[in-house]
Every structure is written in structure tokens, then in C-alpha cells.
Write a protein that holds these residues in place. Structure first.
Motif, PDB file in Angstrom:
ATOM      1  N   GLY A 277       0.808  -1.210   0.000  1.00  0.00           N
ATOM      2  CA  GLY A 277       0.000   0.000   0.000  1.00  0.00           C
ATOM      3  C   GLY A 277       0.841   1.260   0.000  1.00  0.00           C
ATOM      4  N   LEU A 278       1.904   1.272   0.810  1.00  0.00           N
ATOM      5  CA  LEU A 278       2.784   2.438   0.845  1.00  0.00           C
ATOM      6  C   LEU A 278       3.508   2.635  -0.485  1.00  0.00           C
ATOM      7  CD1 LEU A 278       4.321   2.133   4.428  1.00  0.00           C
ATOM      8  CD2 LEU A 278       2.602   3.777   3.640  1.00  0.00           C
ATOM      9  N   LEU A 279       3.900   1.542  -1.129  1.00  0.00           N
ATOM     10  CA  LEU A 279       4.549   1.654  -2.437  1.00  0.00           C
ATOM     11  C   LEU A 279       3.597   2.246  -3.475  1.00  0.00           C
ATOM     12  CD1 LEU A 279       6.580  -1.693  -2.638  1.00  0.00           C
ATOM     13  CD2 LEU A 279       7.497   0.625  -2.433  1.00  0.00           C
ATOM     14  N   LEU A 280       2.356   1.776  -3.472  1.00  0.00           N
ATOM     15  CA  LEU A 280       1.371   2.322  -4.406  1.00  0.00           C
ATOM     16  C   LEU A 280       1.121   3.809  -4.139  1.00  0.00           C
ATOM     17  CD1 LEU A 280      -1.274  -0.552  -4.652  1.00  0.00           C
ATOM     18  CD2 LEU A 280       0.149   0.330  -6.502  1.00  0.00           C
ATOM     19  N   CYS A 281       0.997   4.156  -2.859  1.00  0.00           N
ATOM     20  CA  CYS A 281       0.783   5.564  -2.513  1.00  0.00           C
ATOM     21  C   CYS A 281       1.962   6.418  -2.950  1.00  0.00           C
ATOM     22  CB  CYS A 281       0.564   5.713  -1.010  1.00  0.00           C
ATOM     23  SG  CYS A 281      -1.053   5.173  -0.430  1.00  0.00           S
ATOM     24  N   ALA A 282       3.172   5.925  -2.724  1.00  0.00           N
ATOM     25  CA  ALA A 282       4.362   6.696  -3.076  1.00  0.00           C
ATOM     26  C   ALA A 282       4.443   6.928  -4.583  1.00  0.00           C
ATOM     27  CB  ALA A 282       5.611   5.980  -2.580  1.00  0.00           C
TER      28      ALA A 282
END
Length: 435
Positions: A277-282
Motif C-alpha cells: 500500500g505504501l509503495l502504491l501511494c508513493a
């Protein structure tokens, strides 16, 4: 009950008869049957073998285990956790002096749970009854349990030696290697052979873990739960040879591989939800920020424009949802005792609540509606004609992204409240409600 001291053989055979008679009177033992205490001295080691129609190889395994107990002088027993064999495996085991524990619930894990619950030994060494493991060379396991301070001792087939044909190509270079790597990354377990079937452990330590899985993923659960509980895990070399059966193995490559992978992911919300999720957000936020002012030309033939901007907005929405799932999963796992508390879970408990999430969702919704309303106003000023201003679609997408995110967080806030209801009901009257 079978105890392997040469001077106690006659008494052991009598115990076997009494134990079989007791089993016949009490019916089949299931996976939660508790171990009873022995009379006449403590047993140090239980050699445990799960069994389902292993008549071809069971005798060889039992004889090797008996030879080890006789040679080493270890006071021990051999327990066969039978999972409903129809080929006479029970009679073979009883005839060789092993104790048969019938387990009615089907599955590799269920059979082992039944055997562990019924074992009398301080230590238990478990292994498959297909004659692929050498029960005659258990010294490294016993030594690690006795003097090494280990709670769980894993066999390592890659260090000990795998004979040709003993492990299928997919198992050796894909399944076991990948799953072992994930286990080391997810749970910081140093074992290099995560799924070796020959392993030893302290009976009381493993019983306290309250293991539950009934299938092949039981092997993963034992290691993962041991690591999460802070138990000491050691590894010793062991060998693997082709099994002696004429039929195929009980293990199903893709089905059981998926069950192992599913278990590893379910016990690690950080890697399942938060990190993706953090990778997608970034990535999504980087692209939206870079494309908010207009298209970006990377080369003569490649330009990132509105379609990329739209995909980036979807990345952010999906990423926020995954991170939210990860937070809720970690809080719930901590609350029910599935995972031990850590710094992340303590921070979440202190700062994340239904009220705060709902408030954040409201703020996000307000910003999204403001952006969407601004774009709508600009379009209205054009009498709802063609959108010649390329910035308006971007503002619309940003507004919709924030609105969708707001709804996701808002309903996740109430899901958190629902998950907290059991804990609130358990609080004493008059305690503070901090949902």
C-alpha cells in the motif's frame, strides 16, 4: 506405553497392552486430547510419526527409531498418530511396540496435534513415516534440545544432503526456497529449510503456542508461532532420501504450497497490506504531483499525460485502502492475541481510533468536494461547453480521488469500531470508552 531401556522391556510391553485397552474403551483421540502422566519414571523423548496408510514403510521407520533409542540409551517412546489408515498400519505399529494414537480429524496438522497432545516425552521429534528421514540418527536434535537451549530444532536437508529423486525440482528450487526466504524476511527466522518434516522441540513450549492449523501448513505455523513467541530456534543438518512408498505422496504441490504462502501472508499484515500500500501511494503521489501542472515528455515517443494521471489517482486510492487494511488487521491480531504486541501495534493503539479516522475522512472529503466544486464551477462558467482548459480534468480527478479515499477511511473507521466491540464489552463498568 513403550519406554526404551533394555531392562524395562517387559514392563513396557505390559504398558503397551494397557494403553491399547484404554484407547479401545475411551474411543478415538482427537487433536485436543491432553497427554497423561506416566507411572514409573519420566520419558525424555517421544518419536512422533503421523500416519495415513503407510504400511509399506512404517515398520522400517519404527525399527530405526527403536534402534536409535536402544543405542543412545535415551528413555523414550514411539507414538504413531494414525489419521484413519485402512491398510493395517495400526497393527504394524502395535506389533512393533509403538503406541498408536487414533486421530479422527483429517489432515497432516491434525494428526500431529493429536500426537503432540498425547505424547509423554519432555522432547518430541516428529518426522514422516514414509522412510525418507533417518530416525536412526537423531543425536543432533537431542543434543540441541538438551544442551543447546533450543525450543525448536529444525532439520536442514540442504546441509545434510538430498539424494537424487528425493525432492521434486519444483519443491527444491521454487516452493521450499521461496517460502523459506519469505519466512526469513517476514519473521526473521534464520532457518534455511523452513519446511523440513524432521524437527524436534520441547513439548511444553510448543503446546503453549496453541497451534491450530490442520493441513500441511502446520509446518509453517509451528515455525512462525515459535518465532513470534520468542522461542529459540536452532537448525541441524539432516538427510533426505526417496521415500519407500509405491504410491504418490499426500503432499499436493500447488494446493499445499498455496496454503503455506497464504499462512505466511496472513500472519504478517505489514508485508501483505502495508508495504504494498505504501509503495502504491508513493508512486501514485509522485506521478500526480509531477503531472498536476500538465503533461511530462520523457522522450520523443513517450509522454505522460491525463491517462497516466488517472492511473496514478487509482494507485493512491488502492494504496490507502491497503494501508487501512493493514492497520485494522494489525490492531485486530494484537487484540485477539494472534500476533504479539510490538512498537507499531502500540503506536496504532495509542493514535488510531474510530473518531480520529472519521475526522480525517471528513477533512479529506471536504478538500475533495472543494476541488470538484471548483472544477464544476469553471465548467459552468463555460456554459458547460467543451473543456479547453487541460487543468480542469486533472482537478476533477484529484477531487474524486480524495472523495473516494474519504469514503474508504470513513467506513474503515466504523469497521475498527465493530472490531473493538468485544474488548469494550469486556471492560469493567465505568471504564472509559476510547473508540
Amino acid at each position: 506405553m513403550l519406554r526404551y531401556n533394555r531392562d524395562a522391556t517387559d514392563r513396557a510391553q505390559c504398558c503397551v497392552c494397557l494403553c491399547c485397552l484404554s484407547t479401545a474403551r475411551s474411543g478415538q483421540m482427537n487433536a485436543v486430547t491432553q497427554a497423561s502422566r506416566l507411572q514409573g519414571g519420566a520419558i525424555e523423548l517421544t518419536v512422533l510419526m503421523p500416519c495415513l496408510n503407510e504400511a509399506e514403510t512404517l515398520a522400517a521407520c519404527i525399527n530405526k527409531a527403536k534402534a536409535y533409542l536402544d543405542r543412545s540409551g535415551v528413555v523414550g517412546e514411539i507414538v504413531i498418530a494414525d489419521n484413519g489408515s485402512t491398510d493395517g498400519s495400526q497393527d504394524i505399529a502395535s506389533g512393533l511396540g509403538a503406541r498408536v494414537v487414533p486421530v479422527s480429524q483429517k489432515g497432516y496438522g491434525a494428526a500431529l496435534l493429536g500426537g503432540i497432545a498425547a505424547a509423554h516425552g519432555r522432547y518430541i521429534i516428529m518426522g514422516d513415516a514414509d522412510d525418507s528421514y533417518d530416525f536412526g540418527t537423531l543425536d543432533p536434535f537431542v543434543e540441541a534440545l538438551r544442551g543447546g537451549g533450543a525450543d525448536l530444532v529444525m532439520g536442514n536437508r540442504f546441509k545434510g544432503g538430498i539424494e537424487p529423486g528425493a525432492m521434486p525440482f519444483l519443491h527444491r528450487y521454487l516452493g521450499n526456497s521461496v517460502l523459506s526466504l519469505l519466512g526469513r524476511v517476514f519473521f526473521h527466522v534464520k532457518a534455511r529449510d523452513f519446511h523440513c518434516g524432521l524437527r524436534g522441540f520441547r513439548a511444553d513450549s510448543i503446546r503453549k503456542l496453541d497451534l491450530r492449523t490442520t493441513g500441511m501448513e502446520f509446518a509453517s505455523e509451528m515455525v512462525v508461532r515459535s518465532a513470534l513467541a520468542g522461542l529459540t530456534i536452532a537448525e541441524v543438518p539432516t538427510t533426505l532420501k526417496p521415500d519407500g512408498r509405491s504410491r504418490g505422496p499426500h503432499l499436493k504441490t500447488w494446493r499445499d504450497g498455496w496454503r503455506h504462502l497464504k499462512f505466511l501472508l496472513m500472519y504478517n499484515p505489514r508485508w501483505l497490506f502495508v508495504i504494498p500500500g505504501l509503495l502504491l501511494c508513493a508512486v501514485g503521489l509522485t506521478l500526480t504531483a509531477g503531472l498536476s501542472a500538465g503533461p511530462v515528455q520523457l522522450s520523443n515517443s513517450l509522454t505522460l499525460d491525463l491517462n497516466t494521471f488517472m492511473a496514478a489517482c487509482f494507485m493512491v486510492v488502492t494504496g490507502v485502502q491497503l494501508v487501512t487494511f493493514g492497520m485494522l488487521s494489525r490492531l485486530y491480531a494484537d487484540r485477539i492475541g494472534l500476533l504479539p504486541p510490538n512498537a507499531a501495534s502500540r503506536w496504532l493503539k495509542a493514535h488510531i481510533s474510530t473518531d480520529r479516522l472519521a475526522l480525517g475522512a471528513g477533512a479529506c472529503l471536504l478538500v475533495g468536494l472543494t476541488l470538484f466544486g471548483s472544477a464544476f464551477g469553471s465548467w459552468a462558467a463555460m456554459s458547460f461547453g467543451p473543456l479547453n482548459d487541460p487543468s480542469i480534468p486533472r482537478v476533477v480527478l484529484l477531487g474524486l480521488m480524495l472523495i473516494a479515499t474519504a469514503f474508504q477511511v470513513f467506513f474503515s473507521a466504523f469497521l475498527l469500531g465493530v472490531l473493538e466491540i468485544p474488548a469494550l464489552r469486556a471492560k469493567p463498568p465505568g471504564s472509559e470508552n476510547n473508540v
